[in-house]
Scaffold this motif. Structure first.
Motif, PDB file in Angstrom:
ATOM      1  N   GLY A 291       0.856  -1.145  -0.098  1.00 25.52           N
ATOM      2  CA  GLY A 291       0.143   0.028  -0.037  1.00 25.52           C
ATOM      3  C   GLY A 291       0.338   1.048  -0.035  1.00 25.52           C
ATOM      4  O   GLY A 291       0.861   2.093  -0.325  1.00 25.52           O
ATOM      5  N   MET A 292       1.999   1.433   0.624  1.00 25.70           N
ATOM      6  CA  MET A 292       2.709   2.570   0.539  1.00 25.70           C
ATOM      7  C   MET A 292       3.285   2.551  -0.204  1.00 25.70           C
ATOM      8  O   MET A 292       3.227   3.668  -0.710  1.00 25.70           O
TER       9      MET A 292
ATOM     10  N   GLN B  11       2.338   1.959  -3.806  1.00 31.32           N
ATOM     11  CA  GLN B  11       1.254   2.399  -4.385  1.00 31.32           C
ATOM     12  C   GLN B  11       1.068   3.820  -4.200  1.00 31.32           C
ATOM     13  O   GLN B  11       0.518   4.467  -5.160  1.00 31.32           O
ATOM     14  N   ASN B  12       1.012   3.829  -3.048  1.00 33.02           N
ATOM     15  CA  ASN B  12       1.157   5.663  -2.307  1.00 33.02           C
ATOM     16  C   ASN B  12       1.304   6.729  -2.924  1.00 33.02           C
ATOM     17  O   ASN B  12       1.606   7.766  -3.464  1.00 33.02           O
ATOM     18  N   ASP B  13       3.293   6.393  -3.033  1.00 32.25           N
ATOM     19  CA  ASP B  13       4.086   6.714  -3.381  1.00 32.25           C
ATOM     20  C   ASP B  13       4.372   6.967  -4.676  1.00 32.25           C
ATOM     21  O   ASP B  13       4.034   8.280  -5.751  1.00 32.25           O
TER      22      ASP B  13
ATOM     23  N   ALA C  87       1.610   6.500  -6.618  1.00 28.23           N
ATOM     24  CA  ALA C  87       0.299   7.567  -7.042  1.00 28.23           C
ATOM     25  C   ALA C  87      -0.062   9.158  -7.327  1.00 28.23           C
ATOM     26  O   ALA C  87       0.177  10.214  -8.109  1.00 28.23           O
ATOM     27  N   ARG C  88       1.003   9.405  -5.607  1.00 25.04           N
ATOM     28  CA  ARG C  88       1.592  10.694  -5.228  1.00 25.04           C
ATOM     29  C   ARG C  88       2.440  11.130  -6.424  1.00 25.04           C
ATOM     30  O   ARG C  88       2.048  12.731  -7.004  1.00 25.04           O
TER      31      ARG C  88
END
Length: 163
Positions: A52-53, A55-57, A59-60
Protein backbone atom coordinates in the motif's frame (compact mmCIF):
# COMPACT_ATOMS: atom_id res chain seq x y z
CA UNK A 1 -31.79 -52.77 38.89
CA UNK A 2 -30.40 -53.17 42.33
CA UNK A 3 -32.52 -53.48 45.39
CA UNK A 4 -31.36 -52.22 48.73
CA UNK A 5 -31.21 -54.88 51.33
CA UNK A 6 -30.82 -54.31 55.01
CA UNK A 7 -27.31 -55.68 54.92
CA UNK A 8 -26.02 -53.51 52.08
CA UNK A 9 -25.49 -49.80 52.42
CA UNK A 10 -27.75 -47.63 50.29
CA UNK A 11 -26.21 -46.65 47.02
CA UNK A 12 -26.20 -43.04 46.01
CA UNK A 13 -25.70 -41.96 42.47
CA UNK A 14 -22.11 -40.92 41.96
CA UNK A 15 -21.20 -37.76 40.09
CA UNK A 16 -19.81 -38.48 36.67
CA UNK A 17 -16.07 -38.17 36.55
CA UNK A 18 -14.86 -35.10 34.74
CA UNK A 19 -12.77 -35.85 31.74
CA UNK A 20 -9.10 -35.10 32.11
CA UNK A 21 -9.36 -32.72 29.17
CA UNK A 22 -11.58 -30.31 31.10
CA UNK A 23 -9.39 -30.13 34.14
CA UNK A 24 -6.23 -29.14 32.33
CA UNK A 25 -5.23 -25.97 30.37
CA UNK A 26 -4.32 -25.66 26.70
CA UNK A 27 -1.90 -28.09 25.16
CA UNK A 28 1.40 -27.06 23.69
CA UNK A 29 0.16 -27.96 20.21
CA UNK A 30 -2.88 -25.67 20.56
CA UNK A 31 -0.73 -22.78 21.72
CA UNK A 32 1.71 -23.28 18.85
CA UNK A 33 -1.14 -23.37 16.30
CA UNK A 34 -2.59 -20.15 17.76
CA UNK A 35 0.81 -18.44 17.61
CA UNK A 36 1.27 -19.59 14.02
CA UNK A 37 -2.14 -18.23 12.98
CA UNK A 38 -1.47 -14.87 14.66
CA UNK A 39 2.01 -14.75 13.10
CA UNK A 40 0.62 -15.38 9.61
CA UNK A 41 -1.96 -12.65 10.13
CA UNK A 42 0.68 -10.13 11.24
CA UNK A 43 3.03 -11.07 8.39
CA UNK A 44 0.31 -10.66 5.77
CA UNK A 45 -0.71 -7.34 7.32
CA UNK A 46 2.88 -6.10 7.09
CA UNK A 47 3.12 -7.17 3.45
CA UNK A 48 -0.16 -5.44 2.60
CA UNK A 49 0.98 -2.28 4.40
CA UNK A 50 4.24 -2.21 2.42
CA UNK A 51 2.48 -2.73 -0.90
CA UNK A 52 0.00 0.00 0.00
CA UNK A 53 2.81 2.43 0.80
CA UNK A 54 4.54 1.67 -2.51
CA UNK A 55 1.30 2.21 -4.44
CA UNK A 56 0.67 5.44 -2.54
CA UNK A 57 4.14 6.73 -3.45
CA UNK A 58 3.61 5.84 -7.12
CA UNK A 59 0.20 7.55 -7.17
CA UNK A 60 1.58 10.69 -5.50
CA UNK A 61 4.49 10.90 -7.95
CA UNK A 62 2.20 10.29 -10.95
CA UNK A 63 -0.12 13.09 -9.79
CA UNK A 64 2.86 15.42 -9.39
CA UNK A 65 4.24 14.57 -12.84
CA UNK A 66 0.82 14.97 -14.45
CA UNK A 67 0.43 18.44 -12.96
CA UNK A 68 3.94 19.51 -14.02
CA UNK A 69 3.45 18.26 -17.60
CA UNK A 70 0.01 19.89 -17.81
CA UNK A 71 1.45 23.17 -16.52
CA UNK A 72 4.25 23.08 -19.10
CA UNK A 73 1.75 22.27 -21.86
CA UNK A 74 -0.36 25.27 -20.88
CA UNK A 75 2.73 27.50 -20.87
CA UNK A 76 3.57 26.32 -24.40
CA UNK A 77 -0.01 26.78 -25.60
CA UNK A 78 0.17 30.41 -24.51
CA UNK A 79 3.08 31.06 -26.91
CA UNK A 80 2.51 32.36 -30.40
CA UNK A 81 4.06 30.64 -33.43
CA UNK A 82 7.20 32.78 -33.57
CA UNK A 83 7.89 32.33 -29.84
CA UNK A 84 7.39 28.60 -30.24
CA UNK A 85 9.88 28.57 -33.13
CA UNK A 86 12.49 30.12 -30.80
CA UNK A 87 12.22 27.34 -28.20
CA UNK A 88 14.98 24.77 -28.12
CA UNK A 89 13.96 21.61 -30.00
CA UNK A 90 15.09 19.41 -27.14
CA UNK A 91 15.45 20.63 -23.57
CA UNK A 92 14.91 19.71 -19.96
CA UNK A 93 12.74 21.81 -17.71
CA UNK A 94 11.82 21.99 -14.04
CA UNK A 95 8.51 22.23 -12.24
CA UNK A 96 7.14 25.72 -11.80
CA UNK A 97 7.13 27.28 -8.36
CA UNK A 98 3.34 27.20 -8.25
CA UNK A 99 3.13 23.42 -8.01
CA UNK A 100 3.50 22.44 -4.37
CA UNK A 101 3.79 18.80 -3.31
CA UNK A 102 5.44 18.72 0.13
CA UNK A 103 5.81 14.92 0.13
CA UNK A 104 7.61 14.85 -3.25
CA UNK A 105 11.34 15.32 -3.74
CA UNK A 106 11.65 17.32 -7.00
CA UNK A 107 15.23 16.21 -7.61
CA UNK A 108 14.00 12.63 -8.29
CA UNK A 109 12.29 13.80 -11.50
CA UNK A 110 13.68 14.59 -14.96
CA UNK A 111 11.35 16.52 -17.29
CA UNK A 112 12.07 16.76 -21.02
CA UNK A 113 10.54 18.69 -23.91
CA UNK A 114 11.02 17.60 -27.53
CA UNK A 115 9.65 19.56 -30.47
CA UNK A 116 9.57 17.86 -33.87
CA UNK A 117 8.03 18.45 -37.30
CA UNK A 118 5.79 15.43 -37.97
CA UNK A 119 6.27 13.89 -41.43
CA UNK A 120 8.02 17.00 -42.72
CA UNK A 121 4.77 19.04 -42.68
CA UNK A 122 5.37 22.76 -42.58
CA UNK A 123 3.28 24.81 -40.21
CA UNK A 124 2.83 21.94 -37.75
CA UNK A 125 4.87 21.03 -34.70
CA UNK A 126 4.52 18.01 -32.49
CA UNK A 127 5.44 18.63 -28.87
CA UNK A 128 6.30 15.75 -26.57
CA UNK A 129 6.62 16.37 -22.84
CA UNK A 130 7.97 13.48 -20.80
CA UNK A 131 9.02 12.71 -17.27
CA UNK A 132 11.11 9.99 -15.73
CA UNK A 133 11.57 9.29 -12.04
CA UNK A 134 12.74 6.64 -9.62
CA UNK A 135 10.34 5.15 -7.08
CA UNK A 136 10.98 3.92 -3.56
CA UNK A 137 12.21 0.51 -4.73
CA UNK A 138 14.56 2.15 -7.27
CA UNK A 139 12.24 1.19 -10.12
CA UNK A 140 12.00 3.59 -13.05
CA UNK A 141 8.67 5.18 -14.01
CA UNK A 142 7.86 7.18 -17.17
CA UNK A 143 4.97 9.34 -18.27
CA UNK A 144 4.59 11.34 -21.50
CA UNK A 145 2.18 13.78 -23.09
CA UNK A 146 2.08 14.53 -26.84
CA UNK A 147 0.18 17.32 -28.58
CA UNK A 148 0.33 19.27 -31.84
CA UNK A 149 0.61 22.99 -32.45
CA UNK A 150 -0.33 24.43 -35.84
CA UNK A 151 0.76 27.73 -37.36
CA UNK A 152 -2.24 30.02 -37.78
CA UNK A 153 -4.17 27.62 -35.58
CA UNK A 154 -6.41 28.61 -32.72
CA UNK A 155 -3.55 29.17 -30.27
CA UNK A 156 -1.60 31.30 -32.71
CA UNK A 157 -4.73 33.31 -33.52
CA UNK A 158 -5.63 34.10 -29.92
CA UNK A 159 -2.16 34.59 -28.51
CA UNK A 160 -0.17 35.63 -31.56
CA UNK A 161 -0.10 38.56 -33.92
CA UNK A 162 -3.51 38.91 -35.50
CA UNK A 163 -3.80 40.31 -39.02
Amino acid sequence: MQIDTPHSPPQTPTAPKLACRQTRGFTLVEIMVAIMVIGLGLASSAICLRIGMLQNDTARATSYVTQVLQDEAEQIRLLNWSALQNLARSATFTASETIQFPEVQPDKFVFKREITVPNGESGLLQIRLSAEWTGIKDDTHQLAMVFNYAENGMHDYYYGLRP
